[in-house]
Design a protein around this motif. Structure first.
Motif, PDB file in Angstrom:
ATOM      1  N   ALA A 133       2.515   6.127  -2.896  1.00 48.82           N
ATOM      2  CA  ALA A 133       3.558   6.903  -3.590  1.00 48.82           C
ATOM      3  C   ALA A 133       3.148   7.189  -5.038  1.00 48.82           C
ATOM      4  O   ALA A 133       3.333   8.304  -5.546  1.00 48.82           O
ATOM      5  N   LEU A 134       2.516   6.200  -5.680  1.00 49.92           N
ATOM      6  CA  LEU A 134       2.018   6.395  -7.056  1.00 49.92           C
ATOM      7  C   LEU A 134       0.930   7.460  -7.083  1.00 49.92           C
ATOM      8  O   LEU A 134       0.875   8.301  -7.980  1.00 49.92           O
ATOM      9  N   LEU A 135       0.060   7.443  -6.058  1.00 55.33           N
ATOM     10  CA  LEU A 135      -1.026   8.418  -5.973  1.00 55.33           C
ATOM     11  C   LEU A 135      -0.466   9.816  -5.770  1.00 55.33           C
ATOM     12  O   LEU A 135      -0.905  10.790  -6.390  1.00 55.33           O
ATOM     13  N   LYS A 136       0.553   9.904  -4.907  1.00 53.21           N
ATOM     14  CA  LYS A 136       1.163  11.212  -4.618  1.00 53.21           C
ATOM     15  C   LYS A 136       1.810  11.782  -5.867  1.00 53.21           C
ATOM     16  O   LYS A 136       1.627  12.943  -6.219  1.00 53.21           O
ATOM     17  N   LYS A 137       2.522  10.899  -6.600  1.00 50.22           N
ATOM     18  CA  LYS A 137       3.204  11.338  -7.833  1.00 50.22           C
ATOM     19  C   LYS A 137       2.178  11.740  -8.901  1.00 50.22           C
ATOM     20  O   LYS A 137       2.402  12.681  -9.682  1.00 50.22           O
ATOM     21  N   LEU A 138       1.040  11.062  -8.872  1.00 48.34           N
ATOM     22  CA  LEU A 138      -0.022  11.360  -9.847  1.00 48.34           C
ATOM     23  C   LEU A 138      -0.604  12.746  -9.585  1.00 48.34           C
ATOM     24  O   LEU A 138      -1.048  13.443 -10.486  1.00 48.34           O
ATOM     25  N   GLY A 139      -0.619  13.117  -8.264  1.00 49.66           N
ATOM     26  CA  GLY A 139      -1.107  14.454  -7.902  1.00 49.66           C
ATOM     27  C   GLY A 139      -2.576  14.505  -7.539  1.00 49.66           C
ATOM     28  O   GLY A 139      -3.180  15.581  -7.481  1.00 49.66           O
ATOM     29  N   TYR A 171       0.822  -1.224   0.000  1.00 47.04           N
ATOM     30  CA  TYR A 171       0.000   0.000   0.000  1.00 47.04           C
ATOM     31  C   TYR A 171       0.851   1.266   0.000  1.00 47.04           C
ATOM     32  O   TYR A 171       0.472   2.292  -0.546  1.00 47.04           O
ATOM     33  N   GLU A 172       2.076   1.188   0.564  1.00 49.13           N
ATOM     34  CA  GLU A 172       2.934   2.380   0.560  1.00 49.13           C
ATOM     35  C   GLU A 172       3.383   2.720  -0.863  1.00 49.13           C
ATOM     36  O   GLU A 172       3.457   3.882  -1.241  1.00 49.13           O
ATOM     37  N   GLU A 173       3.619   1.668  -1.674  1.00 49.87           N
ATOM     38  CA  GLU A 173       3.954   1.895  -3.095  1.00 49.87           C
ATOM     39  C   GLU A 173       2.774   2.538  -3.810  1.00 49.87           C
ATOM     40  O   GLU A 173       2.932   3.467  -4.600  1.00 49.87           O
ATOM     41  N   ASP A 174       1.580   2.048  -3.485  1.00 49.97           N
ATOM     42  CA  ASP A 174       0.370   2.595  -4.124  1.00 49.97           C
ATOM     43  C   ASP A 174       0.188   4.070  -3.753  1.00 49.97           C
ATOM     44  O   ASP A 174      -0.122   4.905  -4.603  1.00 49.97           O
ATOM     45  N   LEU A 221      -4.700   0.777 -10.469  1.00 49.46           N
ATOM     46  CA  LEU A 221      -3.880  -0.387 -10.859  1.00 49.46           C
ATOM     47  C   LEU A 221      -4.685  -1.358 -11.720  1.00 49.46           C
ATOM     48  O   LEU A 221      -5.899  -1.473 -11.525  1.00 49.46           O
ATOM     49  N   ASP A 222      -4.034  -2.061 -12.629  1.00 55.20           N
ATOM     50  CA  ASP A 222      -4.633  -3.284 -13.179  1.00 55.20           C
ATOM     51  C   ASP A 222      -4.923  -4.168 -11.968  1.00 55.20           C
ATOM     52  O   ASP A 222      -4.107  -4.247 -11.048  1.00 55.20           O
ATOM     53  N   ASN A 223      -6.060  -4.826 -11.981  1.00 55.29           N
ATOM     54  CA  ASN A 223      -6.406  -5.619 -10.787  1.00 55.29           C
ATOM     55  C   ASN A 223      -7.351  -6.740 -11.151  1.00 55.29           C
ATOM     56  O   ASN A 223      -7.634  -6.973 -12.326  1.00 55.29           O
ATOM     57  N   PHE A 224      -7.887  -7.444 -10.166  1.00 56.48           N
ATOM     58  CA  PHE A 224      -8.775  -8.593 -10.379  1.00 56.48           C
ATOM     59  C   PHE A 224     -10.114  -8.095 -10.889  1.00 56.48           C
ATOM     60  O   PHE A 224     -10.897  -7.505 -10.143  1.00 56.48           O
ATOM     61  N   GLU A 268       5.368  -5.812  -9.581  1.00 52.21           N
ATOM     62  CA  GLU A 268       5.869  -4.470  -9.883  1.00 52.21           C
ATOM     63  C   GLU A 268       4.746  -3.655 -10.506  1.00 52.21           C
ATOM     64  O   GLU A 268       3.879  -4.200 -11.197  1.00 52.21           O
ATOM     65  N   ARG A 269       4.791  -2.347 -10.252  1.00 49.83           N
ATOM     66  CA  ARG A 269       3.816  -1.450 -10.844  1.00 49.83           C
ATOM     67  C   ARG A 269       4.528  -0.550 -11.870  1.00 49.83           C
ATOM     68  O   ARG A 269       5.569   0.032 -11.529  1.00 49.83           O
ATOM     69  N   TYR A 270       4.003  -0.404 -13.060  1.00 56.94           N
ATOM     70  CA  TYR A 270       4.588   0.460 -14.089  1.00 56.94           C
ATOM     71  C   TYR A 270       3.551   1.451 -14.616  1.00 56.94           C
ATOM     72  O   TYR A 270       2.588   1.051 -15.266  1.00 56.94           O
ATOM     73  N   PRO A 271       3.708   2.754 -14.320  1.00 57.82           N
ATOM     74  CA  PRO A 271       2.754   3.746 -14.859  1.00 57.82           C
ATOM     75  C   PRO A 271       2.644   3.673 -16.381  1.00 57.82           C
ATOM     76  O   PRO A 271       3.654   3.569 -17.066  1.00 57.82           O
ATOM     77  N   LYS A 272       1.405   3.714 -16.870  1.00 61.23           N
ATOM     78  CA  LYS A 272       1.162   3.699 -18.312  1.00 61.23           C
ATOM     79  C   LYS A 272       1.156   5.141 -18.835  1.00 61.23           C
ATOM     80  O   LYS A 272       1.130   6.099 -18.053  1.00 61.23           O
ATOM     81  N   ASP A 273       1.107   5.311 -20.137  1.00 59.11           N
ATOM     82  CA  ASP A 273       1.039   6.671 -20.705  1.00 59.11           C
ATOM     83  C   ASP A 273      -0.191   7.410 -20.191  1.00 59.11           C
ATOM     84  O   ASP A 273      -0.170   8.628 -20.009  1.00 59.11           O
ATOM     85  N   SER A 274      -1.290   6.645 -19.963  1.00 59.65           N
ATOM     86  CA  SER A 274      -2.535   7.289 -19.467  1.00 59.65           C
ATOM     87  C   SER A 274      -2.307   7.888 -18.076  1.00 59.65           C
ATOM     88  O   SER A 274      -2.899   8.923 -17.729  1.00 59.65           O
ATOM     89  N   TYR A 275      -1.442   7.266 -17.274  1.00 64.22           N
ATOM     90  CA  TYR A 275      -1.100   7.818 -15.951  1.00 64.22           C
ATOM     91  C   TYR A 275      -0.459   9.193 -16.128  1.00 64.22           C
ATOM     92  O   TYR A 275      -0.830  10.163 -15.466  1.00 64.22           O
TER      93      TYR A 275
END
Ligand SMILES: OC[C@H]1NNC[C@@H](O)[C@@H]1O
Length: 448
Positions: free
Chosen positions: A66-72, A61-64, A403-406, A427-434
């Motif tokens: 961090a992704l949210l924070k970077k997304l803004g 969840y900390e990685e998630d 995220l891609d998910n179930f 691993e999580r990789y931001p897509k161009d849409s991100y």
């Protein structure tokens, strides 16, 4: 090129749900949910996929965040797994379950992100299903009991509360069409479930008010825009039935305290009647602070005797399709929210889910050039702006999904994320849409 600018207080966010991302299905006292049972029933989920690991957000969840924070984003919508809080649905609170969400909520707040919590996003404790699930009115009290624990545990930290996600899926998709957990195929049962979930929603809103919990509470329905293929009365009536099945059947009780009579009569003709008890409709139509709308698609239909539940067949009129075979119908977003505002008044609206599934390819350098998904978002952002300009009280937008998910019965083959999930390495990789959405948020707008 026209410049599209959003109001400065417009809330940009992304959304996920517990069973779809958390994994850790037996960790720290979590009890089994109906989705653990359903996904492990042969033939129910593509490839026999299940949520045992999912995106392992329980540990990542900390990685998630961090992704949210970077997304803004200003907000993040996620759901709480009832079976982590009450492994048997009621009884003793599982403190370790609460602890996980305390870490997520505190992490979000520390990152300057508002937590927006869905209390029920489909993972009903199996122990309650064993006693009839949502067909049993006792589950209403169990839901209010669970909600009260969460309200009290996070009062002042969580400010935006959603009672249910997509009651149509909980009821008709899961208990009439049989495609989601628990996989029943009985119309009366589905009508019962829909009604009891809406009563549970209303009872939770009453509890929220009684406790004086801070913030705002609402619910989320998935609205579908559906129009008649021709102007014939038969086509109009057929399309109206099909659309009301998704929309009015839930919106009318929530805002007007009544069911749409034409559909009540239609269901009665199919042998299904709504199990209304005195006071239910007043409870369901408790005032809410916002309505969450999930929007994905729409279409056209015409009368065809004995086709489906409503003598209505969908007509292919040439829409581009996503990998879910859903029409890309961005104008439908404008139409359905304009209709909702017209019909149900000025209650603030949040788009609590919108997004698209496409076949994503991860490049050697771990990029995903998801051009179609970017286009999908852009088309729908333009409609969001159109809605705001036309006076519809649209306050925010949550992209489905972080995220891609179930993806439920589709398992992991259907990817909705703006971040690619490698299910082998997690691993999580931001897509161009991100990066597109990151830019839209940064500039609170874009060149259309
Ligand atoms: O199908 C895409 C999404 N739709 N709304 C509910 C979510 O749980 C789904 O993943």
């Amino acid at each position: 090129m026209a410049r599209i600018d959003f109001p400065k207080d417009f809330v940009w966010g992304t959304a996920t749900a517990s069973y779809q991302i958390e994994g850790a299905w037996q960790e720290d006292g979590r009890g089994p949910s109906i989705w653990d049972t359903f996904s492990k029933t042969p033939g129910k989920v593509f490839n026999g996929d299940n949520g045992d690991v999912a995106c392992d957000s329980y540990h990542r969840y900390e990685e998630d965040i961090a992704l949210l924070k970077k997304l803004g984003v200003k907000a993040y919508r996620f759901s709480i797994a009832w079976p982590r809080i009450f492994p048997q649905g009621t009884g003793e609170v599982n403190e370790k379950g609460l602890d996980y969400y305390r870490k997520v909520v505190d992490g979000l707040i520390a990152a300057g992100i508002e937590p927006c919590v869905t209390l029920y996003h489909w993972d009903l404790p199996q122990a309650l299903q064993d006693k009839g699930g949502w067909d049993n009115r006792d589950t209403i009290d169990a839901f209010v009991n669970y909600s009260e624990v969460i309200f009290k545990a996070f009062n002042g930290k969580i400010k935006q509360w959603i009672t249910f996600n997509e009651t149509w899926c909980v009821s008709f998709l899961s208990n009439y069409l049989g495609l989601h957990a628990p996989g029943n195929t009985d119309l009366q049962l589905a009508v019962n479930v829909a009604h009891h979930c809406m009563v549970a929603h209303g009872e939770a809103v009453k509890k929220f008010r009684e406790l004086g919990i801070e913030g705002e509470i609402g619910t989320t329905h998935n609205l579908y825009w559906f129009e008649p293929y021709s102007t014939s009365p038969e086509d109009a009536a057929a399309a109206r039935r099909n659309r009301a099945f998704n929309n009015e059947w839930f919106m009318e009780p929530t805002f007007k305290g009544t069911y749409p009579q034409f559909l009540v009569d239609w269901f009665k003709g199919k042998g299904a009647e709504v199990p209304i008890l005195p006071g239910d409709m007043e409870t369901i139509s408790q005032k809410i602070d916002f309505i969450g709308v999930n929007f994905y698609s729409g279409g056209f239909g015409r009368y065809k005797k004995d086709e489906g539940l409503f003598d209505c067949e969908e007509v292919q009129v040439g829409f581009d399709k996503t990998y879910m075979d859903w029409n890309v119908y961005a104008d439908g977003l404008y139409k359905v929210l304009s209709w909702a505002h017209e019909e149900y008044g000025d209650t603030p609206i949040y788009i609590t889910e919108n997004g698209a599934c496409y076949e994503d390819v991860l490049t050697e350098d771990n990029r995903v050039h998801d051009v179609l998904r970017k286009e999908y978002f852009k088309k729908h952002f333009i409609q969001c702006h159109r809605l705001i300009e036309s006076g519809v009280p649209l306050k925010g937008y949550f992209a489905w999904s972080l995220l891609d998910n179930f993806e439920w019965a589709e398992g992991y083959r259907k990817r909705f994320g703006i971040v690619y999930t490698n299910y082998e390495t997690l691993e999580r990789y931001p897509k161009d849409s991100y990066y597109f959405i990151q830019d839209v948020i940064k500039n609170n707008g874009f060149e259309a």
